[in-house]
Design a protein around this motif. Structure first.
Motif, PDB file in Angstrom:
ATOM      1  N   UNK A  15      10.624  79.990 -22.298  1.00 19.65           N
ATOM      2  CA  UNK A  15      10.508  78.832 -23.185  1.00 19.65           C
ATOM      3  C   UNK A  15       9.227  78.065 -22.892  1.00 19.65           C
ATOM      4  N   UNK A  16       8.923  77.842 -21.628  1.00 19.82           N
ATOM      5  CA  UNK A  16       7.686  77.129 -21.271  1.00 19.82           C
ATOM      6  C   UNK A  16       6.448  77.867 -21.757  1.00 19.82           C
ATOM      7  N   UNK A  17       6.477  79.186 -21.709  1.00 18.43           N
ATOM      8  CA  UNK A  17       5.320  79.964 -22.162  1.00 18.43           C
ATOM      9  C   UNK A  17       5.048  79.772 -23.655  1.00 18.43           C
ATOM     10  N   UNK A  23      -3.433  83.031 -25.625  1.00 18.24           N
ATOM     11  CA  UNK A  23      -4.383  83.831 -24.864  1.00 18.24           C
ATOM     12  C   UNK A  23      -4.389  83.487 -23.374  1.00 18.24           C
ATOM     13  N   UNK A  24      -3.536  82.585 -22.963  1.00 22.19           N
ATOM     14  CA  UNK A  24      -3.536  82.126 -21.571  1.00 22.19           C
ATOM     15  C   UNK A  24      -2.448  82.819 -20.768  1.00 22.19           C
ATOM     16  N   UNK A  67       3.941  85.731 -23.068  1.00 22.77           N
ATOM     17  CA  UNK A  67       4.936  86.410 -23.894  1.00 22.77           C
ATOM     18  C   UNK A  67       4.312  87.637 -24.545  1.00 22.77           C
ATOM     19  N   UNK A  68       5.063  88.718 -24.595  1.00 22.80           N
ATOM     20  CA  UNK A  68       4.591  89.956 -25.201  1.00 22.80           C
ATOM     21  C   UNK A  68       4.892  90.002 -26.694  1.00 22.80           C
ATOM     22  N   UNK A  69       5.854  89.202 -27.112  1.00 21.45           N
ATOM     23  CA  UNK A  69       6.266  89.177 -28.522  1.00 21.45           C
ATOM     24  C   UNK A  69       6.378  87.728 -28.967  1.00 21.45           C
ATOM     25  N   UNK A  70       6.447  87.562 -30.251  1.00 24.59           N
ATOM     26  CA  UNK A  70       6.655  86.224 -30.810  1.00 24.59           C
ATOM     27  C   UNK A  70       8.016  85.699 -30.348  1.00 24.59           C
ATOM     28  N   UNK A  71       8.140  84.400 -30.127  1.00 26.25           N
ATOM     29  CA  UNK A  71       9.422  83.832 -29.687  1.00 26.25           C
ATOM     30  C   UNK A  71      10.580  84.153 -30.640  1.00 26.25           C
ATOM     31  N   UNK A  72      10.274  84.365 -31.905  1.00 27.89           N
ATOM     32  CA  UNK A  72      11.312  84.718 -32.888  1.00 27.89           C
ATOM     33  C   UNK A  72      11.864  86.119 -32.633  1.00 27.89           C
TER      34      UNK A  72
END
Length: 161
Positions: A15-17, A23-24, A67-72
């Motif tokens: 969640x924090x990510x 790009x960070x 994250x490797x994928x979108x949060x969705x």
């Protein structure tokens, strides 16, 4: 059922990510310092998330996790399974095979009413977790606590870990 603390840590970290630039990459030590967690243990959780394709890991001095994928596209169940494994919570050991009138040819995992009830409960639990994404959690937090995204980004910027 009791899950390890790693599940809570992984959920909060993912969640924090979401509130950091895409790009960070954030080092495990900095992610751990955010909540004063043991860095080595959180790193193990992050590696499990990386193996599951939930986060990516970039090595080197500017490396870390993102994250490797979108949060969705990341469900709460994805994270729980990455940390705890895919096994069902209840393990039927076919106790009925040892009881009176037992039939050794019967698979009691399928016919035992207790086993079936526990599997239904496990399935309902998994459906609920699969229906909730990190994006859903993010939206709920942002609605109830609007300062959280900015506070999170600022805290990460201030951390020296």
């Amino acid at each position: 059922m009791r899950m390890s603390e790693g599940v809570e840590w992984a959920l909060h970290t993912c969640l924090n990510l979401t509130w950091l630039p895409d790009d960070r990459a954030v080092p495990a030590a900095k992610l751990a310092a955010f909540y004063e967690l043991p860095a080595a243990y959180l790193n193990k959780q992050m590696q499990a998330l990386a193996r599951a394709g939930i986060v990516t890991s970039t090595p080197g001095p500017r490396g870390g996790f993102r994250l490797a994928r979108a949060p969705e596209q990341i469900t709460v169940l994805d994270i729980v399974v990455a940390i705890e494994g895919p096994e069902e919570a209840f393990r039927c050991e076919q106790l009925l095979k040892q009881g009176p009138g037992a039939d050794p040819r019967v698979d009691y995992r399928q016919s035992c009413l207790i086993s079936r009830a526990m599997r239904r409960a496990d399935l309902a639990w998994r459906r609920e977790l699969a229906a909730q994404t990190i994006a859903d959690l993010k939206a709920d937090v942002e609605q109830q606590f609007p300062a959280t995204p900015g506070n999170t980004a600022n805290r990460f910027s201030a951390l020296r870990a």
